[in-house]
Design a protein around this motif. Structure first.
Motif, PDB file in Angstrom:
ATOM      1  N   SER A 323      40.174  -0.332 -22.202  1.00 34.28           N
ATOM      2  CA  SER A 323      38.931  -0.845 -21.611  1.00 34.28           C
ATOM      3  C   SER A 323      37.767   0.117 -21.837  1.00 34.28           C
ATOM      4  O   SER A 323      37.961   1.289 -22.153  1.00 34.28           O
ATOM      5  N   ARG A 324      36.569  -0.399 -21.642  1.00 34.21           N
ATOM      6  CA  ARG A 324      35.374   0.449 -21.752  1.00 34.21           C
ATOM      7  C   ARG A 324      35.392   1.559 -20.691  1.00 34.21           C
ATOM      8  O   ARG A 324      34.953   2.678 -20.947  1.00 34.21           O
ATOM      9  N   GLY A 325      35.878   1.221 -19.511  1.00 35.21           N
ATOM     10  CA  GLY A 325      35.948   2.218 -18.443  1.00 35.21           C
ATOM     11  C   GLY A 325      36.838   3.388 -18.804  1.00 35.21           C
ATOM     12  O   GLY A 325      36.530   4.549 -18.501  1.00 35.21           O
ATOM     13  N   GLN A 326      37.962   3.098 -19.480  1.00 34.35           N
ATOM     14  CA  GLN A 326      38.853   4.174 -19.896  1.00 34.35           C
ATOM     15  C   GLN A 326      38.212   5.064 -20.959  1.00 34.35           C
ATOM     16  O   GLN A 326      38.350   6.287 -20.930  1.00 34.35           O
ATOM     17  N   VAL A 327      37.498   4.442 -21.897  1.00 31.57           N
ATOM     18  CA  VAL A 327      36.789   5.220 -22.912  1.00 31.57           C
ATOM     19  C   VAL A 327      35.729   6.098 -22.251  1.00 31.57           C
ATOM     20  O   VAL A 327      35.553   7.282 -22.594  1.00 31.57           O
ATOM     21  N   LEU A 328      35.023   5.534 -21.289  1.00 28.01           N
ATOM     22  CA  LEU A 328      34.007   6.295 -20.550  1.00 28.01           C
ATOM     23  C   LEU A 328      34.636   7.504 -19.866  1.00 28.01           C
ATOM     24  O   LEU A 328      34.116   8.626 -19.940  1.00 28.01           O
ATOM     25  N   ARG A 329      35.790   7.283 -19.246  1.00 27.73           N
ATOM     26  CA  ARG A 329      36.453   8.378 -18.525  1.00 27.73           C
ATOM     27  C   ARG A 329      36.998   9.441 -19.473  1.00 27.73           C
ATOM     28  O   ARG A 329      37.085  10.613 -19.110  1.00 27.73           O
ATOM     29  N   VAL A 330      37.368   9.079 -20.688  1.00 27.42           N
ATOM     30  CA  VAL A 330      37.848  10.062 -21.675  1.00 27.42           C
ATOM     31  C   VAL A 330      36.796  11.135 -21.912  1.00 27.42           C
ATOM     32  O   VAL A 330      37.082  12.344 -21.888  1.00 27.42           O
ATOM     33  N   PHE A 331      35.561  10.708 -22.132  1.00 30.22           N
ATOM     34  CA  PHE A 331      34.511  11.680 -22.433  1.00 30.22           C
ATOM     35  C   PHE A 331      34.005  12.394 -21.180  1.00 30.22           C
ATOM     36  O   PHE A 331      33.553  13.532 -21.258  1.00 30.22           O
ATOM     37  N   LEU A 332      34.083  11.722 -20.043  1.00 31.10           N
ATOM     38  CA  LEU A 332      33.739  12.416 -18.793  1.00 31.10           C
ATOM     39  C   LEU A 332      34.749  13.528 -18.515  1.00 31.10           C
ATOM     40  O   LEU A 332      34.377  14.619 -18.054  1.00 31.10           O
ATOM     41  N   VAL A 333      36.035  13.250 -18.788  1.00 29.90           N
ATOM     42  CA  VAL A 333      37.057  14.287 -18.610  1.00 29.90           C
ATOM     43  C   VAL A 333      36.802  15.451 -19.547  1.00 29.90           C
ATOM     44  O   VAL A 333      36.931  16.626 -19.162  1.00 29.90           O
ATOM     45  N   GLN A 334      36.402  15.157 -20.777  1.00 29.13           N
ATOM     46  CA  GLN A 334      36.079  16.237 -21.714  1.00 29.13           C
ATOM     47  C   GLN A 334      34.948  17.113 -21.183  1.00 29.13           C
ATOM     48  O   GLN A 334      35.025  18.349 -21.217  1.00 29.13           O
ATOM     49  N   GLY A 335      33.884  16.472 -20.719  1.00 29.49           N
ATOM     50  CA  GLY A 335      32.758  17.237 -20.173  1.00 29.49           C
ATOM     51  C   GLY A 335      33.154  18.079 -18.976  1.00 29.49           C
ATOM     52  O   GLY A 335      32.783  19.256 -18.865  1.00 29.49           O
ATOM     53  N   GLY A 336      33.940  17.478 -18.073  1.00 31.71           N
ATOM     54  CA  GLY A 336      34.382  18.234 -16.898  1.00 31.71           C
ATOM     55  C   GLY A 336      35.282  19.398 -17.259  1.00 31.71           C
ATOM     56  O   GLY A 336      35.157  20.499 -16.696  1.00 31.71           O
ATOM     57  N   LEU A 337      36.194  19.191 -18.229  1.00 23.48           N
ATOM     58  CA  LEU A 337      37.092  20.279 -18.647  1.00 23.48           C
ATOM     59  C   LEU A 337      36.327  21.404 -19.333  1.00 23.48           C
ATOM     60  O   LEU A 337      36.608  22.589 -19.104  1.00 23.48           O
ATOM     61  N   LEU A 338      35.350  21.046 -20.175  1.00 22.60           N
ATOM     62  CA  LEU A 338      34.541  22.084 -20.817  1.00 22.60           C
ATOM     63  C   LEU A 338      33.789  22.916 -19.783  1.00 22.60           C
ATOM     64  O   LEU A 338      33.751  24.151 -19.858  1.00 22.60           O
ATOM     65  N   GLY A 339      33.190  22.240 -18.789  1.00 25.65           N
ATOM     66  CA  GLY A 339      32.486  22.964 -17.733  1.00 25.65           C
ATOM     67  C   GLY A 339      33.416  23.835 -16.915  1.00 25.65           C
ATOM     68  O   GLY A 339      33.086  24.981 -16.578  1.00 25.65           O
ATOM     69  N   LEU A 340      34.621  23.309 -16.613  1.00 30.30           N
ATOM     70  CA  LEU A 340      35.580  24.067 -15.807  1.00 30.30           C
ATOM     71  C   LEU A 340      36.078  25.304 -16.553  1.00 30.30           C
ATOM     72  O   LEU A 340      36.098  26.417 -16.002  1.00 30.30           O
ATOM     73  N   LEU A 341      36.493  25.130 -17.821  1.00 27.65           N
ATOM     74  CA  LEU A 341      36.988  26.262 -18.608  1.00 27.65           C
ATOM     75  C   LEU A 341      35.899  27.322 -18.794  1.00 27.65           C
ATOM     76  O   LEU A 341      36.133  28.530 -18.635  1.00 27.65           O
ATOM     77  N   GLY A 342      34.683  26.867 -19.131  1.00 29.73           N
ATOM     78  CA  GLY A 342      33.584  27.811 -19.318  1.00 29.73           C
ATOM     79  C   GLY A 342      33.244  28.556 -18.041  1.00 29.73           C
ATOM     80  O   GLY A 342      32.959  29.764 -18.074  1.00 29.73           O
ATOM     81  N   SER A 343      33.308  27.875 -16.889  1.00 31.93           N
ATOM     82  CA  SER A 343      32.981  28.532 -15.618  1.00 31.93           C
ATOM     83  C   SER A 343      34.035  29.564 -15.231  1.00 31.93           C
ATOM     84  O   SER A 343      33.697  30.624 -14.687  1.00 31.93           O
ATOM     85  N   VAL A 344      35.296  29.272 -15.519  1.00 32.29           N
ATOM     86  CA  VAL A 344      36.351  30.242 -15.204  1.00 32.29           C
ATOM     87  C   VAL A 344      36.181  31.509 -16.037  1.00 32.29           C
ATOM     88  O   VAL A 344      36.212  32.626 -15.514  1.00 32.29           O
ATOM     89  N   VAL A 345      35.978  31.321 -17.351  1.00 32.91           N
ATOM     90  CA  VAL A 345      35.762  32.494 -18.217  1.00 32.91           C
ATOM     91  C   VAL A 345      34.473  33.216 -17.841  1.00 32.91           C
ATOM     92  O   VAL A 345      34.422  34.451 -17.763  1.00 32.91           O
ATOM     93  N   GLY A 346      33.407  32.444 -17.576  1.00 35.18           N
ATOM     94  CA  GLY A 346      32.125  33.052 -17.216  1.00 35.18           C
ATOM     95  C   GLY A 346      32.177  33.813 -15.902  1.00 35.18           C
ATOM     96  O   GLY A 346      31.543  34.876 -15.770  1.00 35.18           O
ATOM     97  N   SER A 347      32.919  33.296 -14.924  1.00 33.94           N
ATOM     98  CA  SER A 347      33.056  34.005 -13.652  1.00 33.94           C
ATOM     99  C   SER A 347      33.733  35.355 -13.863  1.00 33.94           C
ATOM    100  O   SER A 347      33.346  36.362 -13.264  1.00 33.94           O
ATOM    101  N   GLY A 348      34.740  35.368 -14.739  1.00 32.42           N
ATOM    102  CA  GLY A 348      35.403  36.641 -15.050  1.00 32.42           C
ATOM    103  C   GLY A 348      34.461  37.621 -15.724  1.00 32.42           C
ATOM    104  O   GLY A 348      34.431  38.819 -15.390  1.00 32.42           O
ATOM    105  N   LEU A 349      33.646  37.125 -16.667  1.00 33.30           N
ATOM    106  CA  LEU A 349      32.681  37.990 -17.341  1.00 33.30           C
ATOM    107  C   LEU A 349      31.628  38.505 -16.363  1.00 33.30           C
ATOM    108  O   LEU A 349      31.238  39.681 -16.411  1.00 33.30           O
TER     109      LEU A 349
END
Length: 412
Positions: A323-349
């Motif tokens: 469905s379109r909703g699932q495709v939408l959620r795929v890219f939202l998950v990507q954005g959220g994961l990128l922000g989460l991973l970057g924030s964890v590394v950035g907090s350490g730095l």
């Protein structure tokens, strides 16, 4: 492990793995942005706290004062016609040491106000201290130690002796002690402008961190100051501390409106300093905003490229019934994961940068410039901010991917 993940997460992780280089660069960019936010926020917060601590540990948040004497006309004169006319000369009045009218009732009323922590009546004025042939002009502050030392932390500033204040005791600054050549246990002769003389014993020597203050400021018992300054039973001001230091001006205005007594807050008496503090807060917010904006554009640009690169895969998935909703959620998950991973590394730095700052940024005597509080709330807020930014930045590319026509996408 992947079979337990939702479909959207499996596809999102696969897209991120296939574009490893893009993922690495955007995570690094987010990490740098989050590190800047963490480091600058902690640095500016520590600097601001240090400034406020230096100003407010030596004074109350609000000071209640007696009314000032108003200017008056000097006499009158009779003209040639015998008419009495007021003299044109106006004499500025001498501001004498006066007591606040009904100060006990005022103190009780202020103490009951919301947001007020400590109310400490004091009797203060000028005097002359003499030892042998040496004399110095001083400021005598009569205090109740149990209350006043909760406002001005004199016990923490003691160099020698104790904070004992009986009717014959006196606390003086380090520079005054040097000028007069006295130490703990020595006696000083203190005289007021009205000719009242008392002999007091130095029980403690303090350092307020300011040479002018150490040369002039002295503390005695409130009854001693009342007798010395001619304020029998009265007080010259009432010191107040409040729970929220930035609400001091509002509470001061409320005190004046309720009691009729003039109330000056630290914000009004240190207007330039308060403006500097507000400028620091504004600059901190501005830095966070623009760093967050750059992170958002970075995530959005990477995901837009990903949508273009993965359009065929998206078309196939849509043709298979996704469905379109699932495709939408795929890219939202990507954005959220990128922000989460970057924030964890950035907090350490950011934390590492703060530790390096505390280790190498030192005063000439080896002490830290000022304390930096790396509070967990700062790291949590940065993590949530970066993750939310990733989700928001991913929305437009995700919406574009969801709207792709399967047939057009497959044909390329």
């Amino acid at each position: 492990m992947s079979r337990w993940l939702p479909f959207e997460w499996i596809v999102a992780l696969r897209f991120l793995r296939e574009g490893r280089l893009q993922t690495l660069f955007i995570v690094a960019g987010i990490a740098i942005g989050v590190a800047v936010i963490v480091f600058m926020s902690a640095l500016l917060t520590g600097l601001q706290g240090n400034f406020i601590r230096r100003v407010l540990t030596a004074q109350a948040h609000i000071q209640l004062l007696p009314p000032k004497d108003t200017a008056r006309v000097l006499g009158s004169q009779r003209d040639a016609a015998g008419v009495v006319r007021e003299a044109p000369i106006v004499q500025p009045p001498l501001q004498r040491v006066k007591s606040i009218d009904q100060w006990q009732a005022v103190a009780t009323e202020v103490r009951a106000m919301p947001g007020v922590l400590v109310v400490a009546p004091t009797a203060s004025g000028s005097a002359l201290v003499t030892r042998g042939s040496a004399s110095r002009a001083i400021s005598v502050i009569g205090v109740d130690p149990a209350l006043y030392f909760r406002i001005v932390t004199v016990p923490e500033k003691m160099v020698r002796g104790s904070t004992r204040l009986t009717s014959t005791d006196m606390l003086i600054g380090t520079d005054l002690a040097t000028d007069l050549g006295v130490d703990v246990g020595d006696k000083l002769r203190v005289s007021s402008a009205d000719g009242v003389v008392q002999t007091l014993t130095v029980t403690g020597i303090f350092d307020l961190g300011s040479k002018p203050a150490n040369q002039r400021t002295t503390y005695v018992a409130v009854r001693t100051a009342q007798s010395l300054l001619g304020l029998v039973g009265g007080v010259s001001d009432i010191e107040v501390t409040v729970r929220d230091i930035y609400a001091a001006e509002v509470i001061a205005q409320r005190i004046t409106a309720t009691t009729g007594v003039e109330a000056d807050s630290w914000i009004a008496t240190n207007a330039q300093f308060f403006t500097a503090v507000q400028a620091q807060k504004t600059s901190n917010t501005t830095i966070r905003f623009f760093v967050g904006l750059s992170v958002a554009f970075g995530i959005a640009s990477v995901l837009v490229v990903s949508v273009v690169q993965k359009s065929r895969e998206i078309g196939i998935l849509r043709a298979m019934g996704i469905s379109r909703g699932q495709v939408l959620r795929v890219f939202l998950v990507q954005g959220g994961l990128l922000g989460l991973l970057g924030s964890v590394v950035g907090s350490g730095l950011g934390w590492a940068a703060l530790m390096l700052w505390q280790r190498y940024a030192r005063n000439p005597d080896g002490t830290p410039l000022f304390p930096l509080a790396a509070e967990p709330s700062l790291f949590i807020a940065s993590l949530l901010l970066a993750t939310l930014t990733g989700l928001v930045a991913a929305f437009a590319p995700a919406l574009r991917a969801a709207r792709l026509d399967p047939v057009v996408a497959i044909r390329g």
